[in-house]
Design a protein around this motif. Structure first.
Motif, PDB file in Angstrom:
ATOM      1  N   ASP A   1     -16.816  23.049 -14.591  1.00  0.00           N
ATOM      2  CA  ASP A   1     -18.107  22.642 -15.169  1.00  0.00           C
ATOM      3  C   ASP A   1     -17.868  21.490 -16.159  1.00  0.00           C
ATOM      4  OD1 ASP A   1     -20.477  22.521 -16.776  1.00  0.00           O
ATOM      5  OD2 ASP A   1     -20.942  24.603 -16.237  1.00  0.00           O
ATOM      6  N   PRO A   2     -18.594  20.378 -16.029  1.00  0.00           N
ATOM      7  CA  PRO A   2     -18.405  19.276 -16.969  1.00  0.00           C
ATOM      8  C   PRO A   2     -18.587  19.690 -18.440  1.00  0.00           C
ATOM      9  CG  PRO A   2     -19.660  18.514 -15.108  1.00  0.00           C
ATOM     10  CD  PRO A   2     -19.515  20.008 -14.934  1.00  0.00           C
ATOM     11  N   ARG A   3     -19.347  20.767 -18.681  1.00  0.00           N
ATOM     12  CA  ARG A   3     -19.452  21.241 -20.078  1.00  0.00           C
ATOM     13  C   ARG A   3     -18.093  21.704 -20.578  1.00  0.00           C
ATOM     14  NH1 ARG A   3     -24.187  25.582 -19.378  1.00  0.00           N
ATOM     15  NH2 ARG A   3     -22.922  25.961 -17.512  1.00  0.00           N
ATOM     16  N   ASP A   4     -17.279  22.258 -19.684  1.00  0.00           N
ATOM     17  CA  ASP A   4     -15.933  22.700 -20.078  1.00  0.00           C
ATOM     18  C   ASP A   4     -14.979  21.517 -20.230  1.00  0.00           C
ATOM     19  OD1 ASP A   4     -16.452  25.433 -20.255  1.00  0.00           O
ATOM     20  OD2 ASP A   4     -16.087  25.753 -18.119  1.00  0.00           O
ATOM     21  N   ILE A   5     -15.130  20.528 -19.355  1.00  0.00           N
ATOM     22  CA  ILE A   5     -14.279  19.328 -19.480  1.00  0.00           C
ATOM     23  C   ILE A   5     -14.557  18.697 -20.849  1.00  0.00           C
ATOM     24  CG2 ILE A   5     -13.677  17.102 -18.470  1.00  0.00           C
ATOM     25  CD1 ILE A   5     -14.978  18.155 -15.805  1.00  0.00           C
ATOM     26  N   ALA A   6     -15.857  18.603 -21.168  1.00  0.00           N
ATOM     27  CA  ALA A   6     -16.247  18.025 -22.465  1.00  0.00           C
ATOM     28  C   ALA A   6     -15.707  18.865 -23.617  1.00  0.00           C
ATOM     29  CB  ALA A   6     -17.769  17.927 -22.544  1.00  0.00           C
ATOM     30  N   ALA A   7     -15.750  20.190 -23.467  1.00  0.00           N
ATOM     31  CA  ALA A   7     -15.306  21.062 -24.560  1.00  0.00           C
ATOM     32  C   ALA A   7     -13.817  20.852 -24.841  1.00  0.00           C
ATOM     33  CB  ALA A   7     -15.588  22.523 -24.212  1.00  0.00           C
ATOM     34  N   VAL A   8     -13.032  20.651 -23.792  1.00  0.00           N
ATOM     35  CA  VAL A   8     -11.598  20.396 -23.987  1.00  0.00           C
ATOM     36  C   VAL A   8     -11.408  19.018 -24.635  1.00  0.00           C
ATOM     37  CG1 VAL A   8      -9.400  20.024 -22.787  1.00  0.00           C
ATOM     38  CG2 VAL A   8     -10.874  21.956 -22.144  1.00  0.00           C
ATOM     39  N   ALA A   9     -12.174  18.028 -24.161  1.00  0.00           N
ATOM     40  CA  ALA A   9     -12.066  16.689 -24.757  1.00  0.00           C
ATOM     41  C   ALA A   9     -12.440  16.733 -26.242  1.00  0.00           C
ATOM     42  CB  ALA A   9     -12.975  15.710 -24.006  1.00  0.00           C
ATOM     43  N   VAL A  10     -13.458  17.493 -26.564  1.00  0.00           N
ATOM     44  CA  VAL A  10     -13.904  17.581 -27.963  1.00  0.00           C
ATOM     45  C   VAL A  10     -12.823  18.244 -28.824  1.00  0.00           C
ATOM     46  CG1 VAL A  10     -15.563  18.781 -29.463  1.00  0.00           C
ATOM     47  CG2 VAL A  10     -16.367  17.425 -27.517  1.00  0.00           C
ATOM     48  N   ARG A  11     -12.221  19.313 -28.309  1.00  0.00           N
ATOM     49  CA  ARG A  11     -11.136  19.964 -29.082  1.00  0.00           C
ATOM     50  C   ARG A  11      -9.980  18.975 -29.271  1.00  0.00           C
ATOM     51  NH1 ARG A  11     -13.548  22.760 -31.693  1.00  0.00           N
ATOM     52  NH2 ARG A  11     -12.024  21.912 -33.078  1.00  0.00           N
ATOM     53  N   ALA A  12      -9.688  18.209 -28.206  1.00  0.00           N
ATOM     54  CA  ALA A  12      -8.595  17.233 -28.311  1.00  0.00           C
ATOM     55  C   ALA A  12      -8.911  16.203 -29.388  1.00  0.00           C
ATOM     56  CB  ALA A  12      -8.384  16.550 -26.961  1.00  0.00           C
ATOM     57  N   LEU A  13     -10.182  15.774 -29.459  1.00  0.00           N
ATOM     58  CA  LEU A  13     -10.575  14.786 -30.474  1.00  0.00           C
ATOM     59  C   LEU A  13     -10.529  15.386 -31.872  1.00  0.00           C
ATOM     60  CD1 LEU A  13     -13.627  13.225 -28.596  1.00  0.00           C
ATOM     61  CD2 LEU A  13     -11.624  11.939 -29.364  1.00  0.00           C
ATOM     62  N   LEU A  14     -11.043  16.591 -32.010  1.00  0.00           N
ATOM     63  CA  LEU A  14     -11.184  17.158 -33.360  1.00  0.00           C
ATOM     64  C   LEU A  14      -9.868  17.722 -33.878  1.00  0.00           C
ATOM     65  CD1 LEU A  14     -14.703  18.837 -33.167  1.00  0.00           C
ATOM     66  CD2 LEU A  14     -14.058  16.499 -33.782  1.00  0.00           C
ATOM     67  N   ASP A  15      -9.029  18.233 -32.972  1.00  0.00           N
ATOM     68  CA  ASP A  15      -7.747  18.804 -33.419  1.00  0.00           C
ATOM     69  C   ASP A  15      -6.615  17.780 -33.311  1.00  0.00           C
ATOM     70  OD1 ASP A  15      -9.335  21.029 -33.436  1.00  0.00           O
ATOM     71  OD2 ASP A  15      -8.426  21.973 -31.674  1.00  0.00           O
ATOM     72  N   GLU A  16      -6.962  16.576 -32.868  1.00  0.00           N
ATOM     73  CA  GLU A  16      -5.980  15.496 -32.682  1.00  0.00           C
ATOM     74  C   GLU A  16      -4.760  15.995 -31.906  1.00  0.00           C
ATOM     75  OE1 GLU A  16      -5.451  13.050 -36.101  1.00  0.00           O
ATOM     76  OE2 GLU A  16      -7.546  13.279 -36.686  1.00  0.00           O
ATOM     77  N   ARG A  17      -5.050  16.455 -30.692  1.00  0.00           N
ATOM     78  CA  ARG A  17      -3.984  17.012 -29.847  1.00  0.00           C
ATOM     79  C   ARG A  17      -3.266  15.890 -29.109  1.00  0.00           C
ATOM     80  NH1 ARG A  17      -5.174  22.700 -27.907  1.00  0.00           N
ATOM     81  NH2 ARG A  17      -6.498  23.594 -29.505  1.00  0.00           N
ATOM     82  N   ALA A  18      -2.611  15.019 -29.856  1.00  0.00           N
ATOM     83  CA  ALA A  18      -1.973  13.850 -29.245  1.00  0.00           C
ATOM     84  C   ALA A  18      -0.771  14.257 -28.409  1.00  0.00           C
ATOM     85  CB  ALA A  18      -1.559  12.871 -30.326  1.00  0.00           C
ATOM     86  N   GLY A  19      -0.591  13.542 -27.282  1.00  0.00           N
ATOM     87  CA  GLY A  19       0.576  13.768 -26.433  1.00  0.00           C
ATOM     88  C   GLY A  19       0.401  14.906 -25.444  1.00  0.00           C
ATOM     89  N   GLU A  20      -0.801  15.510 -25.394  1.00  0.00           N
ATOM     90  CA  GLU A  20      -1.038  16.627 -24.465  1.00  0.00           C
ATOM     91  C   GLU A  20      -1.808  16.124 -23.239  1.00  0.00           C
ATOM     92  OE1 GLU A  20       0.005  19.710 -24.954  1.00  0.00           O
ATOM     93  OE2 GLU A  20       0.664  19.488 -27.034  1.00  0.00           O
ATOM     94  N   ALA A  21      -1.534  16.752 -22.094  1.00  0.00           N
ATOM     95  CA  ALA A  21      -2.307  16.472 -20.878  1.00  0.00           C
ATOM     96  C   ALA A  21      -2.778  17.817 -20.331  1.00  0.00           C
ATOM     97  CB  ALA A  21      -1.429  15.759 -19.852  1.00  0.00           C
ATOM     98  N   TYR A  22      -4.080  17.956 -20.157  1.00  0.00           N
ATOM     99  CA  TYR A  22      -4.643  19.243 -19.754  1.00  0.00           C
ATOM    100  C   TYR A  22      -5.185  19.175 -18.328  1.00  0.00           C
ATOM    101  CZ  TYR A  22      -4.470  20.177 -24.736  1.00  0.00           C
ATOM    102  OH  TYR A  22      -4.041  20.346 -26.030  1.00  0.00           O
ATOM    103  N   LEU A  23      -4.608  19.984 -17.451  1.00  0.00           N
ATOM    104  CA  LEU A  23      -5.125  20.127 -16.082  1.00  0.00           C
ATOM    105  C   LEU A  23      -6.253  21.161 -16.131  1.00  0.00           C
ATOM    106  CD1 LEU A  23      -4.772  19.628 -13.001  1.00  0.00           C
ATOM    107  CD2 LEU A  23      -3.233  21.593 -12.998  1.00  0.00           C
TER     108      LEU A  23
END
Ligand code: NAP
Length: 279
Positions: A161-183
């Motif tokens: 669901d694109p809502r979930d893709i967005a939720a992961v992107a948002v966590r990556a932005l807010l938690d600054e999860r640099a260097g991670e790649a999420y399948l």
């Protein structure tokens, strides 16, 4: 301030909403500001990822950005981002970059990932499998007769669901999860036949999937503007998945702390697209 490109898309629009819900300041970039509507409180700037001269204004004062995958001109964005002092870029990529043979689309996404890595900017890659929203292309056939025509009905995917893709992107932005790649996948392996049935159960009408010859389906894709090599890759992808169970990634739940949306939940969310009477 966070910049969201692709802000009118399936994923980007959800990134915008979820960032606002989290209390963040959001600037959205679109090629057509006058034709688009956005939630209250966002700053709207014109910009085109293929026209680098439009990007310094969009990036001025921005700390973090969600980058939509446009396959030409990414270096212009990355140069402007470095000059603006961007601290983190979250790229919408694709699961196809992980395939042993990434194919045409996967290669394009790989080129983008490599350009982002080479830029020296801190990055996160969000690599979704097929979007549940792809099945909105079935809506006209469902509305006009209840039969979805296609090939390899027993080909299984684990659409997300694109809502979930967005939720992961948002966590990556807010938690600054640099260097991670999420399948990212959805929580279930489902064939096309099963997905059509779930939509039918959701809207309360019996629907069915009907096989058509490969060449007929290919012609249909070409008529809708799909380039021939992409159509062939799509059909070959169905053939490779025929009768096989799709692998599930736990990443949505691991990153967001809640289960990924099921296909039935997505179908209920978008029910009006399959039956306008439910709007
Ligand atoms: N569908 C799948 O199964 C799947 C799977 C894995 C990865 N993906 C990736 O996800 C992408 C689709 O994401 P989506 O569904 O969220 O998008 P979408 O709904 O197709 O929307 C496209 C977005 O891209 C923006 N855009 C297009 N060209 C642009 C440009 N030159 N400059 C700036 N913005 C531009 C549009 O913005 P404006 O029109 O407002 O400017 C719009 O917001 C695919 O292209 C693919 O790369 C898709």
């Amino acid at each position: 301030m966070i910049l969201v490109t692709g802000s009118t898309g399936n994923v980007g629009a959800n990134v915008v909403r979820q960032l606002l819900d989290a209390g963040e300041k959001v600037r959205v970039m679109t090629r057509n500001p006058s034709d688009r509507s956005f939630p209250d409180g966002v700053e709207v700037v014109p910009g085109d990822l293929t026209r680098p001269e439009t990007l310094p204004e969009a990036l001025s004062g921005i700390e973090r950005a969600f980058l939509f995958p446009v396959f030409t001109g990414v270096d212009g964005f990355l140069d402007a981002a470095r000059q603006a002092g961007l601290q983190h870029v979250v790229l919408l990529s694709s699961s196809s970059v992980t395939y042993s043979t990434p194919g045409l689309i996967g290669e394009q996404h790989l080129r983008l990932e490599r350009a982002v890595e080479a830029s020296g900017l801190p990055w996160t890659f969000v690599r979704p499998d097929a979007f549940m929203t792809n099945d909105l292309s079935w809506a006209p056939q469902i509305i006009n007769g209840g039969v979805v025509h296609g090939v390899y009905g027993d080909a299984a995917l684990a659409p997300v669901d694109p809502r979930d893709i967005a939720a992961v992107a948002v966590r990556a932005l807010l938690d600054e999860r640099a260097g991670e790649a999420y399948l990212l996948t959805g929580p279930q392996s489902l064939t096309q036949v099963e997905r059509v049935r779930i939509i039918g159960e959701t809207i309360g009408r019996p629907l069915r999937f009907e096989e058509v010859p490969r060449e007929q389906f290919r012609e249909q894709l070409l008529r809708h503007g799909m380039p021939a090599p992409v159509a062939d890759e799509l059909i070959d992808g169905f053939a490779a998945r025929d009768g096989r169970t799709a692998e599930i990634s736990p990443a949505v739940e691991e990153v967001t702390g809640r289960p990924a949306f099921t296909y039935a939940q997505w179908a209920a969310h978008r029910a009006a697209a399959f039956d306008p009477a439910l709007a």
